[in-house]
Design a protein around this motif. Structure first.
Motif, PDB file in Angstrom:
ATOM      1  N   PHE A  48       7.533   5.220  12.002  1.00 40.52           N
ATOM      2  CA  PHE A  48       8.716   5.779  11.352  1.00 40.52           C
ATOM      3  C   PHE A  48       9.804   6.187  12.347  1.00 40.52           C
ATOM      4  O   PHE A  48      10.907   6.522  11.952  1.00 40.52           O
ATOM      5  CB  PHE A  48       8.327   6.994  10.497  1.00 40.52           C
ATOM      6  N   THR A  49       9.483   6.157  13.621  1.00 41.15           N
ATOM      7  CA  THR A  49      10.432   6.612  14.643  1.00 41.15           C
ATOM      8  C   THR A  49      11.747   5.848  14.570  1.00 41.15           C
ATOM      9  O   THR A  49      12.825   6.450  14.606  1.00 41.15           O
ATOM     10  CB  THR A  49       9.815   6.495  16.051  1.00 41.15           C
ATOM     11  N   ASP A  76       0.833  -1.204   0.000  1.00 39.12           N
ATOM     12  CA  ASP A  76       0.000   0.000   0.000  1.00 39.12           C
ATOM     13  C   ASP A  76       0.874   1.262   0.000  1.00 39.12           C
ATOM     14  O   ASP A  76       2.099   1.194  -0.054  1.00 39.12           O
ATOM     15  CB  ASP A  76      -0.956  -0.025   1.192  1.00 39.12           C
ATOM     16  N   LYS A  77       0.219   2.415   0.078  1.00 45.11           N
ATOM     17  CA  LYS A  77       0.930   3.697   0.039  1.00 45.11           C
ATOM     18  C   LYS A  77       1.963   3.800   1.161  1.00 45.11           C
ATOM     19  O   LYS A  77       3.093   4.244   0.934  1.00 45.11           O
ATOM     20  CB  LYS A  77      -0.080   4.849   0.133  1.00 45.11           C
ATOM     21  N   VAL A 110      14.056  15.141   7.351  1.00 46.06           N
ATOM     22  CA  VAL A 110      13.549  16.202   8.224  1.00 46.06           C
ATOM     23  C   VAL A 110      12.057  16.418   7.962  1.00 46.06           C
ATOM     24  O   VAL A 110      11.259  16.534   8.896  1.00 46.06           O
ATOM     25  CB  VAL A 110      14.340  17.517   8.021  1.00 46.06           C
ATOM     26  N   ASN A 111      11.681  16.459   6.691  1.00 45.68           N
ATOM     27  CA  ASN A 111      10.268  16.647   6.345  1.00 45.68           C
ATOM     28  C   ASN A 111       9.413  15.515   6.916  1.00 45.68           C
ATOM     29  O   ASN A 111       8.326  15.757   7.443  1.00 45.68           O
ATOM     30  CB  ASN A 111      10.087  16.705   4.826  1.00 45.68           C
ATOM     31  N   THR A 112       9.904  14.292   6.793  1.00 44.81           N
ATOM     32  CA  THR A 112       9.172  13.137   7.316  1.00 44.81           C
ATOM     33  C   THR A 112       9.053  13.229   8.833  1.00 44.81           C
ATOM     34  O   THR A 112       7.988  12.956   9.401  1.00 44.81           O
ATOM     35  CB  THR A 112       9.870  11.830   6.904  1.00 44.81           C
ATOM     36  N   PHE A 115       5.914   4.289   0.712  1.00 45.94           N
ATOM     37  CA  PHE A 115       6.585   5.418   1.361  1.00 45.94           C
ATOM     38  C   PHE A 115       7.779   4.929   2.177  1.00 45.94           C
ATOM     39  O   PHE A 115       8.869   5.492   2.100  1.00 45.94           O
ATOM     40  CB  PHE A 115       5.609   6.190   2.253  1.00 45.94           C
ATOM     41  N   LYS A 116       7.564   3.881   2.974  1.00 45.82           N
ATOM     42  CA  LYS A 116       8.653   3.345   3.806  1.00 45.82           C
ATOM     43  C   LYS A 116       9.815   2.868   2.943  1.00 45.82           C
ATOM     44  O   LYS A 116      10.988   3.124   3.258  1.00 45.82           O
ATOM     45  CB  LYS A 116       8.150   2.197   4.681  1.00 45.82           C
ATOM     46  N   LYS A 117       9.510   2.190   1.836  1.00 42.44           N
ATOM     47  CA  LYS A 117      10.575   1.713   0.949  1.00 42.44           C
ATOM     48  C   LYS A 117      11.299   2.886   0.286  1.00 42.44           C
ATOM     49  O   LYS A 117      12.527   2.860   0.137  1.00 42.44           O
ATOM     50  CB  LYS A 117      10.005   0.758  -0.096  1.00 42.44           C
ATOM     51  N   SER A 118      10.559   3.919  -0.074  1.00 37.79           N
ATOM     52  CA  SER A 118      11.164   5.122  -0.650  1.00 37.79           C
ATOM     53  C   SER A 118      12.067   5.811   0.365  1.00 37.79           C
ATOM     54  O   SER A 118      13.161   6.263   0.045  1.00 37.79           O
ATOM     55  CB  SER A 118      10.076   6.109  -1.111  1.00 37.79           C
TER      56      SER A 118
END
Length: 193
Positions: A120-121, A50-51, A107-109, A55-58
């Protein structure tokens, strides 16, 4: 017979990374990804999940490439003070040239997803640890070969340089005066002696 993928997975990850980097996680829809990546929704789900998984892979792809580039850059700069100065000045120049004012993807993430998305921590903490470790090893090398005489705690100094590096990425989104940014770096780098 299994279907053959007609796309390069790393190229798609790069494109997805750039889209997420520019728009952010929440503002990027699956349809945005389909349009930007040039592959259909089913292929995205089949290959990346999924999205959030994409995102995590990116994000992992970005941090891996970033850490590799940082390591290679510093390893090719034997003069520690000049190496840090060049690293920071290059970062400033890249940020100012970026017409999209994206800043740093990590930083954005961090500012978008933490503390509300704990998934994501760990990845963000790992990135911080790796950056600081690379800076620390570079400072330690300078101390061991006599380039640096500082009595500063090198781990604390590495942490400060990491904060400065990330801070520059944030400030350069609104501050495009290269001279002022470079001057701030020069003052901070006085700690490396």
């Amino acid at each position: 017979m299994p279907r053959i993928k007609l796309f390069d997975e790393n190229e798609v990850l790069t494109k997805a990374m750039n889209l997420f980097w520019k728009k952010g996680y929440a503002a990027t829809s699956i349809q945005d990804l389909v349009s930007h990546l040039g592959i259909n929704r089913a292929s995205i789900y089949a290959t990346y999940g999924d999205k959030e998984q994409l995102f995590k892979k990116s994000f992992q792809y970005y941090t891996k490439k970033n850490i590799e580039a940082l390591t290679n850059f510093l390893e090719s700069r034997p003069n520690i003070k000049e190496g840090f100065k060049e690293l920071f000045n290059n970062s400033i120049a890249e940020s100012i040239k970026d017409k999209d004012k994206k800043g740093c993807f990590v930083v954005n993430t961090t500012t978008e997803l933490i503390p509300n998305n704990n998934g994501f921590t760990v990845a963000i903490e790992n990135n911080k640890h790796l950056f600081e470790q690379i800076f620390y090893q570079y400072l330690k090398k300078g101390k061991e070969n006599g380039q640096l005489t500082t009595t500063q705690d090198l781990k604390a100094l590495a942490a400060l340089l990491f904060i400065l590096y990330n801070g520059l990425k944030v400030v350069s989104k609104i501050q495009s005066n290269e001279y002022e940014l470079k001057r701030a770096v020069e003052v901070a780098l006085l700690l490396i002696h």
